[in-house]
Design an enzyme around this catalytic site. Structure first.
Site, PDB file in Angstrom:
ATOM      1  N   GLU A 162      -1.778   8.945   8.307  1.00 14.78           N
ATOM      2  CA  GLU A 162      -0.340   8.627   8.286  1.00 14.78           C
ATOM      3  C   GLU A 162       0.404   9.375   9.391  1.00 14.78           C
ATOM      4  O   GLU A 162       1.400   8.902   9.907  1.00 14.78           O
ATOM      5  CB  GLU A 162       0.273   8.986   6.920  1.00 14.78           C
ATOM      6  CG  GLU A 162      -0.065   8.010   5.802  1.00 14.78           C
ATOM      7  CD  GLU A 162       0.602   6.649   5.946  1.00 14.78           C
ATOM      8  OE1 GLU A 162       1.735   6.570   6.426  1.00 14.78           O
ATOM      9  OE2 GLU A 162      -0.043   5.648   5.572  1.00 14.78           O
ATOM     10  N   CYS A 167      -4.593  -1.762  -1.576  1.00  7.02           N
ATOM     11  CA  CYS A 167      -4.821  -0.343  -1.804  1.00  7.02           C
ATOM     12  C   CYS A 167      -5.869  -0.205  -2.903  1.00  7.02           C
ATOM     13  O   CYS A 167      -5.686  -0.725  -4.008  1.00  7.02           O
ATOM     14  CB  CYS A 167      -3.503   0.293  -2.251  1.00  7.02           C
ATOM     15  SG  CYS A 167      -3.662   1.987  -2.804  1.00  7.02           S
ATOM     16  N   CYS A 193     -11.037   2.953   0.870  1.00 13.46           N
ATOM     17  CA  CYS A 193      -9.593   3.177   1.009  1.00 13.46           C
ATOM     18  C   CYS A 193      -9.155   2.373   2.222  1.00 13.46           C
ATOM     19  O   CYS A 193      -9.823   2.413   3.267  1.00 13.46           O
ATOM     20  CB  CYS A 193      -9.319   4.669   1.218  1.00 13.46           C
ATOM     21  SG  CYS A 193      -7.607   5.053   1.672  1.00 13.46           S
ATOM     22  N   HIS A 199      -6.923   2.844   4.282  1.00 16.88           N
ATOM     23  CA  HIS A 199      -6.586   3.639   5.470  1.00 16.88           C
ATOM     24  C   HIS A 199      -7.820   3.892   6.353  1.00 16.88           C
ATOM     25  O   HIS A 199      -7.694   4.128   7.552  1.00 16.88           O
ATOM     26  CB  HIS A 199      -6.024   5.010   5.057  1.00 16.88           C
ATOM     27  CG  HIS A 199      -4.581   4.990   4.653  1.00 16.88           C
ATOM     28  ND1 HIS A 199      -4.157   4.497   3.446  1.00 16.88           N
ATOM     29  CD2 HIS A 199      -3.469   5.418   5.300  1.00 16.88           C
ATOM     30  CE1 HIS A 199      -2.837   4.627   3.359  1.00 16.88           C
ATOM     31  NE2 HIS A 199      -2.399   5.184   4.474  1.00 16.88           N
ATOM     32  N   ASP A 235       0.881  -1.173   0.000  1.00 20.67           N
ATOM     33  CA  ASP A 235       0.000   0.000   0.000  1.00 20.67           C
ATOM     34  C   ASP A 235       0.916   1.220   0.000  1.00 20.67           C
ATOM     35  O   ASP A 235       2.131   1.100   0.162  1.00 20.67           O
ATOM     36  CB  ASP A 235      -0.905  -0.019   1.250  1.00 20.67           C
ATOM     37  CG  ASP A 235      -1.836   1.194   1.303  1.00 20.67           C
ATOM     38  OD1 ASP A 235      -2.349   1.595   0.237  1.00 20.67           O
ATOM     39  OD2 ASP A 235      -2.048   1.767   2.391  1.00 20.67           O
ATOM     40  N   SER A 236       0.325   2.397  -0.139  1.00 22.88           N
ATOM     41  CA  SER A 236       1.119   3.623  -0.093  1.00 22.88           C
ATOM     42  C   SER A 236       1.618   3.912   1.324  1.00 22.88           C
ATOM     43  O   SER A 236       2.522   4.725   1.506  1.00 22.88           O
ATOM     44  CB  SER A 236       0.248   4.798  -0.535  1.00 22.88           C
ATOM     45  OG  SER A 236      -0.825   4.951   0.387  1.00 22.88           O
TER      46      SER A 236
HETATM   47  N1  DGL Z   1      -4.766   3.035   1.212  1.00 24.12           N
HETATM   48  C1  DGL Z   1      -4.958   3.534  -0.076  1.00 24.12           C
HETATM   49  C2  DGL Z   1      -6.226   3.154  -0.747  1.00 24.12           C
HETATM   50  O1  DGL Z   1      -6.797   2.144  -0.375  1.00 24.12           O
HETATM   51  C3  DGL Z   1      -4.065   4.593  -0.590  1.00 24.12           C
HETATM   52  C4  DGL Z   1      -4.514   5.949  -0.341  1.00 24.12           C
HETATM   53  C5  DGL Z   1      -3.522   6.969  -0.806  1.00 24.12           C
HETATM   54  O2  DGL Z   1      -2.318   6.744  -0.694  1.00 24.12           O
HETATM   55  O3  DGL Z   1      -3.988   8.017  -1.268  1.00 24.12           O
HETATM   56  O4  DGL Z   1      -6.700   3.797  -1.646  1.00 24.12           O
END
Ligand code: DGL
Length: 235
Positions: free
Chosen positions: A151, A73, A183, A185, A10-11
């Site tokens: 984050e 992600c 998302c 996150h 993931d990011s």
């Molecule tokens: N966790 C991510 C997602 O599911 C990445 C969000 C991001 O880095 O903008 O989209």
């Protein structure tokens, strides 16, 4: 049996919500998690950039001998998973906003989706809505700044509550009874969202479904690890 690791990326920390589900459902598996912080947030990148990051990370997982890659992600899945599947032979499991279950279970016919700009703009997201949510009113909302706040450790408190309230208000005004977390996150925001949302609104998080899909693919391809191989490595 195959004791090679499962690669997950993931990011940032978002994909850990997926990793946790995989670790508890498939306790024998070796997991390698990459948090691509240097390029976060993915939601702000162009499609080309998201595809390039996904390709580079997959290449690295292959060098680590991974047997399957989990794109933990939504932004990377919706923008890059077709390219990954066309480029590499290894199996991929992705995650995308759970429109289908929400569309099946809604009683009001209105579903809210909170996701990144990159996910909401993707062809795959539009295709999923078209395929599974005909006749359902989908209220889309970009979760502006949420990934950056999460984050930096902010998942609750006055500012987060205010922001989330602003984001869900149009959905509640339209009588949405499901809120799809688009998302990885956002599951970290569930305690804060529960304070804001009325009890009748169901929060939909599909991380457990992703873990089940990983299990199915491993079984189908006879790639399951034997006992006592488990390890989790974070990068
Ligand atoms: N966790 C991510 C997602 O599911 C990445 C969000 C991001 O880095 O903008 O989209």
């Amino acid at each position: 049996m195959d004791n090679a690791p499962i690669g997950i990326f993931d990011s940032g920390i978002g994909g850990l919500s997926v990793l946790n589900e995989i670790a508890s459902l498939l306790p024998n598996e070796n997991l390698i998690y990459v948090s691509d912080n240097a390029h976060a947030p993915y939601g702000a990148l162009s499609v080309k950039e998201i595809q390039e990051r996904s390709r580079i990370l997959t290449q690295w997982f292959l060098e680590q001998n991974c047997k399957i890659v989990v794109v933990a992600c939504n932004t990377a899945t919706t923008n890059a998973i077709s390219l990954l599947r066309n480029t590499f032979e290894i199996p991929f499991v992705g995650i995308e906003p759970a429109i289908k279950p929400a569309a099946i279970h809604t009683k009001t016919g209105v579903v809210g989706v909170l996701a990144t700009k990159g996910t909401l703009a993707s062809d795959l997201f539009h295709q999923t809505v078209k395929t599974y949510a005909g006749g359902i009113d989908i209220i889309e909302q970009e979760g502006k700044n949420l990934v950056t706040m999460i984050e930096s450790g902010v998942t609750d408190g006055e500012t987060m509550e205010y922001l989330l309230h602003e984001y869900v208000k149009p959905m509640l005004d339209a009588k949405a009874d499901h809120l799809v977390l688009g998302c990885t996150h956002y599951p970290f925001l569930i305690p804060c969202l529960q304070k804001i949302l009325p009890n009748e609104v169901t929060i939909v998080d599909c991380s457990p479904a992703v873990a089940k899909q990983v299990g199915r693919i491993l079984e189908k391809n006879q790639l399951e690890a034997s006992k006592a191989q488990k390890g989790i490595t974070l990068f």
